[in-house]
Write an enzyme that holds these catalytic residues in place. Sequence first.
Site, PDB file in Angstrom:
ATOM      1  N   THR A 430       0.618  -1.055  -0.354  1.00  0.00           N
ATOM      2  CA  THR A 430       0.084  -0.181   0.074  1.00  0.00           C
ATOM      3  C   THR A 430       0.725   1.388  -0.159  1.00  0.00           C
ATOM      4  OG1 THR A 430      -2.093  -1.073   1.057  1.00  0.00           O
ATOM      5  CG2 THR A 430      -1.562   1.339   1.208  1.00  0.00           C
ATOM      6  N   THR A 448      -4.397   2.164  -1.336  1.00  0.00           N
ATOM      7  CA  THR A 448      -4.008   0.607  -1.736  1.00  0.00           C
ATOM      8  C   THR A 448      -4.628  -0.311  -2.861  1.00  0.00           C
ATOM      9  OG1 THR A 448      -3.758  -1.108  -0.692  1.00  0.00           O
ATOM     10  CG2 THR A 448      -5.992   0.075  -0.598  1.00  0.00           C
ATOM     11  N   ASP A 472      -9.279  -9.031   2.417  1.00  0.00           N
ATOM     12  CA  ASP A 472      -8.914  -8.578   3.313  1.00  0.00           C
ATOM     13  C   ASP A 472     -10.694  -9.245   4.186  1.00  0.00           C
ATOM     14  OD1 ASP A 472      -7.471  -7.443   3.626  1.00  0.00           O
ATOM     15  OD2 ASP A 472      -7.875  -5.465   3.122  1.00  0.00           O
ATOM     16  N   SER A 496     -10.007  -2.927   6.948  1.00  0.00           N
ATOM     17  CA  SER A 496      -9.082  -2.164   6.490  1.00  0.00           C
ATOM     18  C   SER A 496      -8.633  -1.781   7.876  1.00  0.00           C
ATOM     19  CB  SER A 496      -9.114  -0.403   5.129  1.00  0.00           C
ATOM     20  OG  SER A 496      -8.245  -0.361   5.453  1.00  0.00           O
ATOM     21  N   SER A 497      -7.186  -1.747   7.517  1.00  0.00           N
ATOM     22  CA  SER A 497      -6.715  -1.740   9.114  1.00  0.00           C
ATOM     23  C   SER A 497      -6.108  -0.194   8.220  1.00  0.00           C
ATOM     24  CB  SER A 497      -5.308  -2.600   9.318  1.00  0.00           C
ATOM     25  OG  SER A 497      -5.891  -3.682   9.425  1.00  0.00           O
TER      26      SER A 497
HETATM   27  N1  GLU Z   1      -5.424  -4.104   2.374  1.00  0.00           N
HETATM   28  C1  GLU Z   1      -4.904  -3.597   3.549  1.00  0.00           C
HETATM   29  C2  GLU Z   1      -5.769  -2.449   4.238  1.00  0.00           C
HETATM   30  O1  GLU Z   1      -6.881  -2.060   3.864  1.00  0.00           O
HETATM   31  C3  GLU Z   1      -3.807  -2.136   2.563  1.00  0.00           C
HETATM   32  C4  GLU Z   1      -3.336  -3.439   2.230  1.00  0.00           C
HETATM   33  C5  GLU Z   1      -1.369  -2.688   3.057  1.00  0.00           C
HETATM   34  O2  GLU Z   1      -1.192  -2.179   2.787  1.00  0.00           O
HETATM   35  O3  GLU Z   1      -0.505  -4.117   2.880  1.00  0.00           O
HETATM   36  O4  GLU Z   1      -5.755  -2.565   5.831  1.00  0.00           O
END
Ligand code: GLU
Length: 618
Positions: A430, A448, A472, A496-497
């Site tokens: 990301t 991302t 995710d 998401s994170s």
């Molecule tokens: N898909 C991840 C998220 O939304 C982000 C991907 C990443 O940072 O590796 O948390």
Amino acid sequence: MHGPAGPAASSREGMLMRTSRNFRAAVSIGLVAGLALVSAAAPSSAQPARPLPAKQPVAEGSGGAVVSDTAESTQAGIDVLRRGGTAADAAVAVASTLGVTDPYVAGLGGGGYFVYYDAKTKKISTIDGRETTPAADSPTMFIDPATGKPYAFETAVESGRSVGVPGMLATWERALQRWGRFSLADNLRPAEEVADRGFVVNPAFAQQTQQNAAKLGHFSSSAQLFLPGGKVPQVGSVMRNPDLAATYRQIARQGTGAFYGGSIGRDVVGTAQNPPLAPNAPIQKITGPMQLSDLKAYQALDGTPTHINYRGYDVYSMAPSSSGGITVGESLNILGNYDLAHMDRVQALHHYLESSRLAFADRNRYIGDARYVNVPQQQLLSKSFAATRACQIDPAKAGKSPVAPGDPYAPGGGCTTVPAASSDSNEQHTNHFVVSDRWGNVVSYTNTIEQSAGSGITVPGRGFLLNNELTDFNFAPTQGSAPDPNLPAGGKRPRSSMSPTIVLQDGKPFLAVGSPGGATIITTVLQVLVNRLDLGMTLPQAIAAPRASQRNAATSDAEPAFIAQSTTAGLQALGQSFTDVGSIGVAAGLEFLPHGRILAAGEPSRRGGTAAAVVSRH
Ligand code: GLU
């Protein structure tokens, strides 16, 4: 995706470990080997060598600033700011240029979260540009009909099934409608130029291509674009992407409808429905159900940020569908019960690790797309709930993960928990970037396509990769008898994170910060904030400092430099343990200093370093 005891837990954990180990190997010793491989490759169709543009991780000045992954994207943003664009204009120029120079982590085929401080209204607003599940998908979308069991994670990654409806372009359009001065066409021009002219392949790009070569090679369109002549482009060669330049030009001419319903959208849908597998590709072809109607229905959502007050600072970040803002906020609220600045360093780090251990138990139990599940955001971010979690921290002993979630619905305080059934998901890659402008507007924006190189599927003739964001979701329930808030559903956004954050002090911007790194995003943002606000570090030091990430797992992920610190023995004596995972996160931040000065800070070395720049050095 599954809990530690779940059937496929090892696959996802294993995938993080493998990639991280590759990354660590590349960074510490193997970069030389990687480059040897790269330079052993026959000359690609890329053009003759040019010098690499200079990048610097820190800059100080005034009039606006940008910190992003690549020299070209930072320059694109600075140029727009110098021409009188707002931070939102510059952010679109940066993001679209990253689609050219950082294509494995973000671009038109992905999504992200945009957090904006508006200097006029003094308010912080958000745009949720997260990818969305096609309407025809269902909670069983990741169950293999042939076996009745969830697909292996690795199988789902490279499939049309994992491709969510991209939200990137809709986010750019919405940001410009609300806060831009220039047109979308104007703001796409720098990216078009870089895509046409090409950029110089740097070691980070070559390394990411190398690491993804097998995945990219599975799809003919990706091999053609990223492995010209069947080889990884050499460092110093020039990489062009005329297809993406043409895609941007078409959007500039026809507007976003070209994507959300027009011919670009038809190509996106056709590709997700029928991924262009290379002849003899050793993978299963799994198609996705995306329709043009899904693209037509896509909306980037205006929202309000999460907010907590930490030691007098107002910390704003991203609300669901991201778990970032709530989980960073809850961890800070827990830490607010302790005077970290006056603890010895072992105790301060112990409390940092314990706060996210607890907050991740709550994240996994309670957070999902709030349009689909009831997320107790207010309770999770309350000081009273944080007190019920803080009392779980034993200063003499690390918690035993999986620790149980708290009960945000319980009346009155206490130290209560509900039965544990934890899960953790690890994703990689990301990018995060930050922008400010001469008026004092600020952008904190994480973009991302989920994994590095996303699904691995390039839309033929269009020059961009499709995301695999739907991985995710949890493929199967992870919370025992309690409902899992992050199961798939048609139209739902996967949890998401991402934690694009802006901190105000006395109502004025003080910090903007964020990072990539899947679930480690949360701990990276938390650690940078703790380093800066509690542990006496400057912003560049707070970003460069070695990282560890505790996400309610038996051991914490850590960088080798963290493990090498003198505090490790003391932490181990408390029962903390660490797994060396190589590098964690790639942070970018701004600090607003007195008299209109800005300190722009990125990474000195992680993922090849980031590029910080200011409009004026004075
Ligand atoms: N898909 C991840 C998220 O939304 C982000 C991907 C990443 O940072 O590796 O948390």
